[in-house]
Design a protein around this motif. Structure first.
Motif, PDB file in Angstrom:
ATOM      1  N   LYS A 246     -15.058   9.894  42.534  1.00 24.04           N
ATOM      2  CA  LYS A 246     -15.913  10.849  41.828  1.00 24.04           C
ATOM      3  C   LYS A 246     -16.510  11.904  42.757  1.00 24.04           C
ATOM      4  O   LYS A 246     -16.487  13.096  42.429  1.00 24.04           O
TER       5      LYS A 246
ATOM      6  N   GLU B 193     -13.742  14.444  43.456  1.00 21.15           N
ATOM      7  CA  GLU B 193     -13.553  15.425  42.385  1.00 21.15           C
ATOM      8  C   GLU B 193     -14.632  16.503  42.434  1.00 21.15           C
ATOM      9  O   GLU B 193     -14.351  17.690  42.224  1.00 21.15           O
ATOM     10  N   TYR B 194     -15.857  16.107  42.730  1.00 17.11           N
ATOM     11  CA  TYR B 194     -16.949  17.073  42.820  1.00 17.11           C
ATOM     12  C   TYR B 194     -16.698  18.062  43.958  1.00 17.11           C
ATOM     13  O   TYR B 194     -16.912  19.273  43.803  1.00 17.11           O
TER      14      TYR B 194
ATOM     15  N   THR C  60      -6.116  11.673  45.026  1.00 17.67           N
ATOM     16  CA  THR C  60      -6.854  10.729  44.202  1.00 17.67           C
ATOM     17  C   THR C  60      -5.881   9.983  43.302  1.00 17.67           C
ATOM     18  O   THR C  60      -4.667   9.955  43.572  1.00 17.67           O
TER      19      THR C  60
ATOM     20  N   VAL D 211      -7.458  12.407  35.666  1.00 14.41           N
ATOM     21  CA  VAL D 211      -8.561  13.289  36.041  1.00 14.41           C
ATOM     22  C   VAL D 211      -8.792  14.252  34.881  1.00 14.41           C
ATOM     23  O   VAL D 211      -7.991  14.326  33.948  1.00 14.41           O
TER      24      VAL D 211
ATOM     25  N   GLU E 189     -18.367   4.382  41.790  1.00 14.35           N
ATOM     26  CA  GLU E 189     -17.871   5.683  42.248  1.00 14.35           C
ATOM     27  C   GLU E 189     -16.386   5.651  42.581  1.00 14.35           C
ATOM     28  O   GLU E 189     -15.771   6.690  42.840  1.00 14.35           O
TER      29      GLU E 189
ATOM     30  N   ALA F  49     -12.449   5.032  41.526  1.00 16.49           N
ATOM     31  CA  ALA F  49     -11.625   5.158  40.320  1.00 16.49           C
ATOM     32  C   ALA F  49     -11.150   3.800  39.831  1.00 16.49           C
ATOM     33  O   ALA F  49     -11.041   3.566  38.618  1.00 16.49           O
TER      34      ALA F  49
ATOM     35  N   ASP G 104     -13.234   1.935  37.015  1.00 17.52           N
ATOM     36  CA  ASP G 104     -13.011   2.302  35.617  1.00 17.52           C
ATOM     37  C   ASP G 104     -11.642   1.855  35.135  1.00 17.52           C
ATOM     38  O   ASP G 104     -11.492   1.425  33.984  1.00 17.52           O
TER      39      ASP G 104
END
Length: 294
Positions: free
Chosen positions: A130, A133-134, A146, A150, A197, A199, A202
């Motif tokens: 995360k 991505e930011y 990653t 996304v 945080e 991936a 999830d």
């Protein structure tokens, strides 16, 4: 002030002749005379002493000549540098990657890239999914390594190689004698998950939910090695990418394939949809795509 004025003036000063300067520049002598007169009027000084047979620079002309030659050198350097960038002979790529994933996928590909593009610098930093991505979204890094999925409204994703997630258990666990298991058979197990945080947190939770249960979390960690040690000491089980099991290299762990559903772990390069990509970054993305495409 026109850059051509400086160019013409410097050439006249070098040649000490309007005629020779015109020949060198492939322009007419009146054009040079007109350009230099305009330069003198703009600066409010006389640059060339034309009273003697031999043309000489005035004091002001010497000063302008020194500055003009530096300006023209900088212009030439800038043009050369831009040409090198366009031809991908130089540049910089700022890249973010997930811990462990980068060391698993990238070393060989980057070594080959550097052989082909020795003038391109690659700057790499590690982030969990995360924050990575930011960083890409904010333009702080050019490209991120990653896993999918996304947000495709924000990022363009270039799919790379994929692998599956497998279960790791301790040697005395009831699964240690099995080669594969259905995910729903693990609903009573204690899970050691990665922190939110990452991936994989999830991905595992969503896979379990699709199989009809919410995983019972015993511990969460951000460290791959620590997760492996927690499993080895009988604190629970975990789901990890197959490549990570090889890196854990722990004889007290047993790997079990997930037969249904197969949980894909798809690697990808991502970059901003609306962001500018330099020639170096585009070359890097195309090269990695070719090396690590599915």
């Amino acid at each position: 002030m026109d850059i051509r004025q400086l160019h013409y003036f410097v050439e006249v000063a070098r040649q000490k002749s309007f005629t020779k300067a015109a020949q060198a520049l492939h322009v007419s002598q009146p054009s040079i005379s007109k350009m230099l007169k305009a330069l003198e009027e703009e600066l409010g000084v006389i640059l060339l002493d034309r009273t003697e047979r031999k043309m000489e620079l005035t004091d002001a002309g010497e000063l302008v000549y020194d500055h003009a030659t530096k300006v023209l050198q900088l212009m030439d350097s800038m043009s050369s540098s831009i040409a090198e960038m366009r031809n991908v002979q130089r540049g910089r790529v700022k890249m973010g990657m997930m811990p462990t994933v980068g060391s698993f996928l990238l070393p060989n590909a980057i070594a080959l890239f550097k052989k082909q593009y020795p003038g391109i610098e690659i700057e790499m930093k590690e982030y969990s999914a995360k924050p990575l991505e930011y960083q890409v979204e904010q333009g702080k890094i050019d490209v991120g390594l990653t896993v999918l999925p996304v947000d495709t409204s924000k990022f363009t994703a270039v799919p790379l190689v994929s692998e599956d997630l497998v279960a790791i258990v301790y040697q005395e666990h009831w699964l240690a004698s099995k080669d594969e298991v259905r995910l729903d058979a693990l609903k009573e197990e204690a899970f050691i998950l990665f922190t939110e945080e990452y991936a994989i947190h999830d991905v595992v939770k969503q896979a379990c939910m699709r199989s009809g249960f919410e995983p019972r979390v015993a511990y969460m960690s951000s460290l791959w090695d620590f997760v492996g040690e927690m499993v080895a000491t009988q604190q629970g089980i975990s789901l990890v990418p197959r490549s990570i099991v090889r890196r854990l290299n722990n004889s007290n762990l047993h790997t079990v394939n997930i037969s249904s559903p197969v949980i894909d772990w798809q690697y990808a390069l991502i970059y901003r949809k609306e962001g500018y990509l330099s020639h170096a970054v585009r070359a890097f993305i195309a090269f990695i795509d070719k090396q690590l495409s599915p």
